[in-house]
Design a protein around this motif. Structure first.
Motif, PDB file in Angstrom:
ATOM      1  N   PHE A 125       0.836  -1.209   0.000  1.00 43.20           N
ATOM      2  CA  PHE A 125       0.000   0.000   0.000  1.00 43.20           C
ATOM      3  C   PHE A 125       0.871   1.259   0.000  1.00 43.20           C
ATOM      4  CE2 PHE A 125      -2.390  -3.323   2.335  1.00 43.20           C
ATOM      5  CZ  PHE A 125      -3.496  -3.424   1.498  1.00 43.20           C
ATOM      6  N   LEU A 126       2.094   1.120  -0.488  1.00 34.82           N
ATOM      7  CA  LEU A 126       3.042   2.237  -0.432  1.00 34.82           C
ATOM      8  C   LEU A 126       2.623   3.377  -1.349  1.00 34.82           C
ATOM      9  CD1 LEU A 126       6.306   0.117  -0.301  1.00 34.82           C
ATOM     10  CD2 LEU A 126       5.483   1.663   1.489  1.00 34.82           C
ATOM     11  N   SER A 127       2.298   3.032  -2.575  1.00 41.92           N
ATOM     12  CA  SER A 127       1.901   4.087  -3.518  1.00 41.92           C
ATOM     13  C   SER A 127       1.294   3.446  -4.746  1.00 41.92           C
ATOM     14  CB  SER A 127       3.103   4.927  -3.936  1.00 41.92           C
ATOM     15  OG  SER A 127       2.711   5.836  -4.946  1.00 41.92           O
ATOM     16  N   ASP A 128       0.419   4.172  -5.409  1.00 44.08           N
ATOM     17  CA  ASP A 128      -0.132   3.665  -6.660  1.00 44.08           C
ATOM     18  C   ASP A 128       0.914   3.659  -7.767  1.00 44.08           C
ATOM     19  OD1 ASP A 128      -0.304   6.385  -6.247  1.00 44.08           O
ATOM     20  OD2 ASP A 128      -2.453   6.494  -6.598  1.00 44.08           O
ATOM     21  N   THR A 129       2.049   4.285  -7.516  1.00 46.28           N
ATOM     22  CA  THR A 129       3.105   4.249  -8.531  1.00 46.28           C
ATOM     23  C   THR A 129       3.989   3.010  -8.401  1.00 46.28           C
ATOM     24  OG1 THR A 129       4.552   5.588  -7.146  1.00 46.28           O
ATOM     25  CG2 THR A 129       3.203   6.753  -8.755  1.00 46.28           C
ATOM     26  N   THR A 130       3.761   2.213  -7.384  1.00 47.73           N
ATOM     27  CA  THR A 130       4.521   0.964  -7.292  1.00 47.73           C
ATOM     28  C   THR A 130       3.804  -0.179  -8.014  1.00 47.73           C
ATOM     29  OG1 THR A 130       3.442   0.331  -5.214  1.00 47.73           O
ATOM     30  CG2 THR A 130       5.479   1.602  -5.042  1.00 47.73           C
ATOM     31  N   ALA A 131       2.571   0.045  -8.401  1.00 45.91           N
ATOM     32  CA  ALA A 131       1.784  -0.997  -9.068  1.00 45.91           C
ATOM     33  C   ALA A 131       2.212  -1.141 -10.529  1.00 45.91           C
ATOM     34  CB  ALA A 131       0.305  -0.646  -8.989  1.00 45.91           C
ATOM     35  N   PRO A 132       2.029  -2.331 -11.063  1.00 40.73           N
ATOM     36  CA  PRO A 132       2.322  -2.516 -12.491  1.00 40.73           C
ATOM     37  C   PRO A 132       1.211  -1.900 -13.345  1.00 40.73           C
ATOM     38  CG  PRO A 132       1.427  -4.533 -11.566  1.00 40.73           C
ATOM     39  CD  PRO A 132       1.564  -3.567 -10.420  1.00 40.73           C
ATOM     40  N   ALA A 133       1.404  -1.932 -14.661  1.00 35.21           N
ATOM     41  CA  ALA A 133       0.405  -1.404 -15.578  1.00 35.21           C
ATOM     42  C   ALA A 133      -0.608  -2.483 -15.944  1.00 35.21           C
ATOM     43  CB  ALA A 133       1.085  -0.875 -16.831  1.00 35.21           C
ATOM     44  N   HIS A 134      -1.787  -2.055 -16.290  1.00 37.59           N
ATOM     45  CA  HIS A 134      -2.831  -2.976 -16.731  1.00 37.59           C
ATOM     46  C   HIS A 134      -2.400  -3.620 -18.064  1.00 37.59           C
ATOM     47  CE1 HIS A 134      -6.779  -4.180 -18.373  1.00 37.59           C
ATOM     48  NE2 HIS A 134      -7.136  -4.265 -17.086  1.00 37.59           N
ATOM     49  N   PRO A 135      -2.736  -4.904 -18.271  1.00 39.49           N
ATOM     50  CA  PRO A 135      -2.311  -5.586 -19.509  1.00 39.49           C
ATOM     51  C   PRO A 135      -2.756  -4.883 -20.787  1.00 39.49           C
ATOM     52  CG  PRO A 135      -3.255  -7.164 -17.936  1.00 39.49           C
ATOM     53  CD  PRO A 135      -3.408  -5.811 -17.319  1.00 39.49           C
ATOM     54  N   ALA A 136      -3.869  -4.179 -20.725  1.00 34.87           N
ATOM     55  CA  ALA A 136      -4.341  -3.489 -21.938  1.00 34.87           C
ATOM     56  C   ALA A 136      -3.309  -2.503 -22.454  1.00 34.87           C
ATOM     57  CB  ALA A 136      -5.664  -2.766 -21.642  1.00 34.87           C
ATOM     58  N   LEU A 137      -2.475  -2.010 -21.535  1.00 33.89           N
ATOM     59  CA  LEU A 137      -1.462  -1.041 -21.932  1.00 33.89           C
ATOM     60  C   LEU A 137      -0.413  -1.668 -22.827  1.00 33.89           C
ATOM     61  CD1 LEU A 137      -1.376   1.951 -20.998  1.00 33.89           C
ATOM     62  CD2 LEU A 137      -2.966   0.485 -19.778  1.00 33.89           C
ATOM     63  N   LEU A 138      -0.001  -2.892 -22.468  1.00 40.25           N
ATOM     64  CA  LEU A 138       0.990  -3.586 -23.291  1.00 40.25           C
ATOM     65  C   LEU A 138       0.437  -3.864 -24.679  1.00 40.25           C
ATOM     66  CD1 LEU A 138       2.502  -5.992 -20.636  1.00 40.25           C
ATOM     67  CD2 LEU A 138       3.753  -4.264 -21.952  1.00 40.25           C
ATOM     68  N   ASP A 139      -0.830  -4.247 -24.737  1.00 37.40           N
ATOM     69  CA  ASP A 139      -1.461  -4.482 -26.042  1.00 37.40           C
ATOM     70  C   ASP A 139      -1.436  -3.195 -26.871  1.00 37.40           C
ATOM     71  OD1 ASP A 139      -1.962  -6.962 -25.015  1.00 37.40           O
ATOM     72  OD2 ASP A 139      -4.091  -6.585 -24.607  1.00 37.40           O
ATOM     73  N   ALA A 140      -1.733  -2.096 -26.210  1.00 37.95           N
ATOM     74  CA  ALA A 140      -1.771  -0.822 -26.937  1.00 37.95           C
ATOM     75  C   ALA A 140      -0.392  -0.470 -27.480  1.00 37.95           C
ATOM     76  CB  ALA A 140      -2.272   0.286 -26.016  1.00 37.95           C
ATOM     77  N   LEU A 141       0.636  -0.731 -26.693  1.00 40.59           N
ATOM     78  CA  LEU A 141       1.992  -0.439 -27.172  1.00 40.59           C
ATOM     79  C   LEU A 141       2.338  -1.302 -28.367  1.00 40.59           C
ATOM     80  CD1 LEU A 141       4.081   0.053 -23.894  1.00 40.59           C
ATOM     81  CD2 LEU A 141       3.275   1.783 -25.520  1.00 40.59           C
ATOM     82  N   ALA A 142       1.930  -2.557 -28.297  1.00 45.23           N
ATOM     83  CA  ALA A 142       2.208  -3.457 -29.422  1.00 45.23           C
ATOM     84  C   ALA A 142       1.516  -2.956 -30.691  1.00 45.23           C
ATOM     85  CB  ALA A 142       1.760  -4.879 -29.077  1.00 45.23           C
ATOM     86  N   ARG A 143       0.274  -2.512 -30.539  1.00 41.28           N
ATOM     87  CA  ARG A 143      -0.461  -1.984 -31.703  1.00 41.28           C
ATOM     88  C   ARG A 143       0.201  -0.711 -32.232  1.00 41.28           C
ATOM     89  NH1 ARG A 143      -4.910  -3.106 -28.628  1.00 41.28           N
ATOM     90  NH2 ARG A 143      -5.184  -0.898 -28.102  1.00 41.28           N
TER      91      ARG A 143
END
Lengths: 339, 339, 339, 339
Positions: free
Chosen positions: C3-21
């Motif tokens: 619960f340290l910060s929302d910036t320690t969380a990974p990105a949602h998988p949809a983001l990786l798909d978007a980068l690939a596209r």
């Protein structure tokens, strides 16, 4: 009956004499002249220490240039919320430091309260990359409410600052007024207390335009950067002798002390007399040449009608400033109008 | 025989008289005084136009403050490679503009060559987000080689600048020397040619410390920002009357022209006399009060032995600067030593 | 149980798909690509207005760049004393504005109190050359105590600001968390209330590195200066498509709202659950994905022993931040450890 | 047939894989993550020395941040007149250094000529308070004309710089292209020659957005200031792992060298083939992945008609840039169209 500001007063005649004397023949430019060198020696003698000094032409320039070698661009100056550097210099310290932050602190009579300083130092770390670290404590002596820190008060605040490795700047636009009020030596009010750099003002105390930025031994080695910043700011005057000559004449034979004593005495008489009148209430102690006093509307109007010039201050009080050329007759006329 | 710089000379006695006159009684601070207002009117009359003006205390401050309202932080000032603003102000223009670029241009005798300006304007677009756009052309009149642009030369360069919507700044630290050299009016050398802002220097021509920043009608509306920048730079002196009073006395009854004429005449005699000597070769035309001359080593040594003070210039020449108080005897003594 | 910060969380998988596209073939550089253009249209649609937008890669950059076109260097940004721009950006706003002042204002729960704003506006004039004029009001929504201004509260503060011609900036690093908390539209929380520019953050809400700086119609014409500042700050990425593609995927089909709802719901459960435990006391209302709660020492130690990561806040409370990938199991485990 | 820029090319597929790997679970923010730490170790190994590194997202940011810890605000960076830092970064170095001067130097093929450097160092003193002192020499390797300094050429220029105590910065936006062209080691092209800080670019060579600022041992102790400047510039990304992961994948198993080799080989084939055509004349040697070639109008038109994308350069030549994904077929098609 002009009590608007000590900057509306003319210069003492000794200043004109000094300019005439300085105007003999050729002299090296940019501060390398013999007059400037002699004034440095005067200051070393008066402050009883080996110091470095440059001369400038406004209190704002003097404060901002001093801070430019004390505070990095990504660090912070702690000052009182009413401080001239924060309120009345159009951000000159931010400009000269290239973007430092000024953090306003609370305290009555425009004096920083030790608790406010402690709280601030607790909240703002020195070594956290995300936060702006405190680097300088700036104290106004005389301050913006016409009050002087006592030597003990200086010890407390400066002690807190030094414990966190802050440098200490003193805004001495009305330094001499505080000095004669405290009856101490220049050394006792500055470097002996831990002040690292002093903006010593003469302009408000009988001079045309002359201010000294003094680096005490702790930061003396910053002189080359101070000179570079002075040049870069257009404040290294080609014919510097005319600026330093003013400072020299002012320091000579105790003139600076005499002029401040006159102004302070006038303020004291005004403060005592006016606060004894019905409808007037002193807002701050009168430690120098400024009197802040709350006046009933009728009383204020009566004074203005009688020809008294003074400013309405943001806190609702009236500010009266005396100078070396405030006369006894001025004070008497004001008090007569008030009664 | 001091030919080191016009800033080593003392001020004309009329200046001391003016200060004494200005020192009567109380006056509003920060430039709102009647003396400053009167000098503004003098300048309007002499420049035959409605203008805005503020006063300052060094040529560097004057140039940098002027540029601060002409050039955005992410834009560019075009100037000669030898320009004072580029070479001799420790980056004051970069500081006051908050990071603008100064681009050095080539040209003989410290005059920008029209081809160099054309080439630069071709290479640096005005509307490409990646490149720093040219915003200002700065011309020194008299320039750093002691030369004046002719009115025709000004027309060509300013025409090129205006075609690209640049503003034009004139560094007039030795404005009067150029003015009397060209025998034209102040208006003809400035706003009638398209100059938008002028840094008018008096300090080098017989004054203690006084410079005017003049905004002509094209940029007059920038006065509020100029005042804000002046304040922020610590250059809004509390007792401004002592600065403007110097400017007033200097402009009064043609004193500024007389002093420049004296200095120019001395320089002309020095230039003609010295360049006729074996082992001496004039490097630039002498259009004002500066003479640049290449001296054989023996000759240079002989002059120094005779007590002549002058600087060795980076290009290998010797620079002699005359002033209002250079005497005929000084020139004669120099020429005698040379022969 | 991070619960340290929302910036320690990974990105949602949809983001990786978007980068690939986005990684198909060649595309124009510096934001002129079709992906960036399409995301601009998405934002226009979602905010129901014609707007300008640029993309950047950190919340600090987003805030500071936005302020760089809203606040002149010699003016002032009013913000809460706890504001991220004041406390946690190492003076980035001072840097990007080239020296503006940030004035900290008081108010509970990191919300500026209308009285504090009124008092400040009374004390700091807009047209006094010696004082730094207020130019911008910056509001954090969600703010640094995890609280959202209600629409009525926004109306009051923004009304005060507009009456003095201030521009209004919204720091929306956690914009979506506030949005779903208030159940209003993006338009209702921004330009319909008078917000001029929005720093819209996606990074803290499931994205790798993507932030949008949105100029609403009142300041849309400042886009060219914003682009110039973006370039000058090294924030105009050559392959901008990879930044805007993240924003596009995040906005698509309500993903941004879904992720914020998940995080907010987790925070609510944590807040409700933990504050019901003996030795725990909620410090601020939980309006988004941050919970500030005072914990007795034993309780705090017990939670840490159980593997919970959270920060001790300067005010003595503990801060728990949830994110889109906080699980029900995480919350349950925390609450079990607490009881 | 897109030869517009290497920044128009997509990223290598290995980059997407690296992002997916980096996206596992929680990780510390702001560069304290294990991925970033691992990449630092990779760089230490590849450069055969103990170094400090931070990651950023554009070449402009990388150059400007590096210069921000090398050059004081009142000092000067010497660079080639065509240097990217001077021509193509909208004054980012002036912004990040807070007002330093960039002095453009001459030399063919965008290489600083030793005589130009010597002349500049002679003209600009290091310790004259009025002049901006040279503090940094910045060299582009590969440079803006697609040329690489030989190791001997680096020795000469860096030797001159070191003799005057300048620091040396290398703009390595296309570092790898120069490296494989010279067939030397990273160490041999940098710290072994006296380079103090390197802006190592990956973006133009197959990566989405990743650049490293490397401080070699001579300036390693400036890391804290570099981190503070990175934060203050909004360039300390919250989820830095996604930036460093790209750098890591790019450095892994020689991918960076392979991609540069492919791009260089394509450029060589293009350069050799096109310069053999009538009406085409090579302007600069082809040392990397950029070809500058003067084309007769008809030839240029023919290439554009055939679908080739390339920029017209200010000097009248055409610039073709190859990348890791330029295909043999692209080059063949271009050469066919040319013949």
């Amino acid at each position: 009956m002009n009590f608007l500001s000590d900057t509306t007063a003319p210069a003492h005649p000794a200043l004109l004499d000094a300019l005439a004397r300085a105007n003999e023949g050729f002299a090296p430019s940019y501060g390398a002249d013999p007059v400037s060198q002699a004034v440095k020696q005067q200051l070393c003698d008066l402050f009883e220490t080996d110091l470095e000094v440059i001369f400038t032409v406004s209190g704002t320039a003097s404060n901002a240039l001093a801070l430019s070698v004390l505070c990095p661009p990504d660090a912070m100056v702690l000052c009182h919320d009413e401080a001239h550097i924060h309120r009345d210099e159009r951000g000159a310290p931010e400009f000269f430091t290239r973007g430092a932050k000024l953090l306003p602190l609370a305290g009555e009579h425009a004096k920083i309260h030790p608790d406010a300083l402690a709280d601030t130092l607790r909240q703002w770390p020195s070594d956290f990359v995300h936060a702006t670290p405190p680097a300088v404590l700036s104290l106004s002596q005389l301050n913006e409410s016409g009050c002087a820190y006592t030597l003990d008060e200086l010890d407390v605040l400066i002690g807190q600052a030094k414990a966190r490795d802050l440098l200490v700047h003193m805004d001495g636009a009305r330094f001499t007024n505080a000095l004669v009020s405290l009856s101490c030596t220049p050394a006792e009010m500055t470097w002996k207390r831990g002040v690292d750099a002093l903006s010593l003002g003469a302009t408000k105390n009988g001079v045309m335009a002359s201010e000294a930025i003094i680096l005490f031994s702790s930061v003396k080695d910053r002189l080359p950067q101070l000179l570079a910043n002075q040049k870069r700011a257009g404040l290294m005057l080609p014919k510097m002798r005319y600026v330093s000559a003013q400072m020299g004449a002012w320091l000579d034979k105790g003139l600076w002390l005499d002029l401040a004593q006159q102004a302070n005495a006038a303020a004291k008489r005004l403060s005592d007399g006016l606060s004894a009148v019905d409808g007037a209430e002193l807002v701050h102690p009168t430690n120098g040449n400024e009197v802040f006093i709350r006046l009933e509307d009728g009383l204020a109007a009566r004074l203005r009608e009688a020809g008294a010039g003074f400013y309405s201050w943001p806190d609702g009080s009236a500010r009266f400033v005396t100078s070396w050329c405030t006369t006894d007759a001025d004070i008497s006329a004001l008090l007569d109008a008030a009664r």
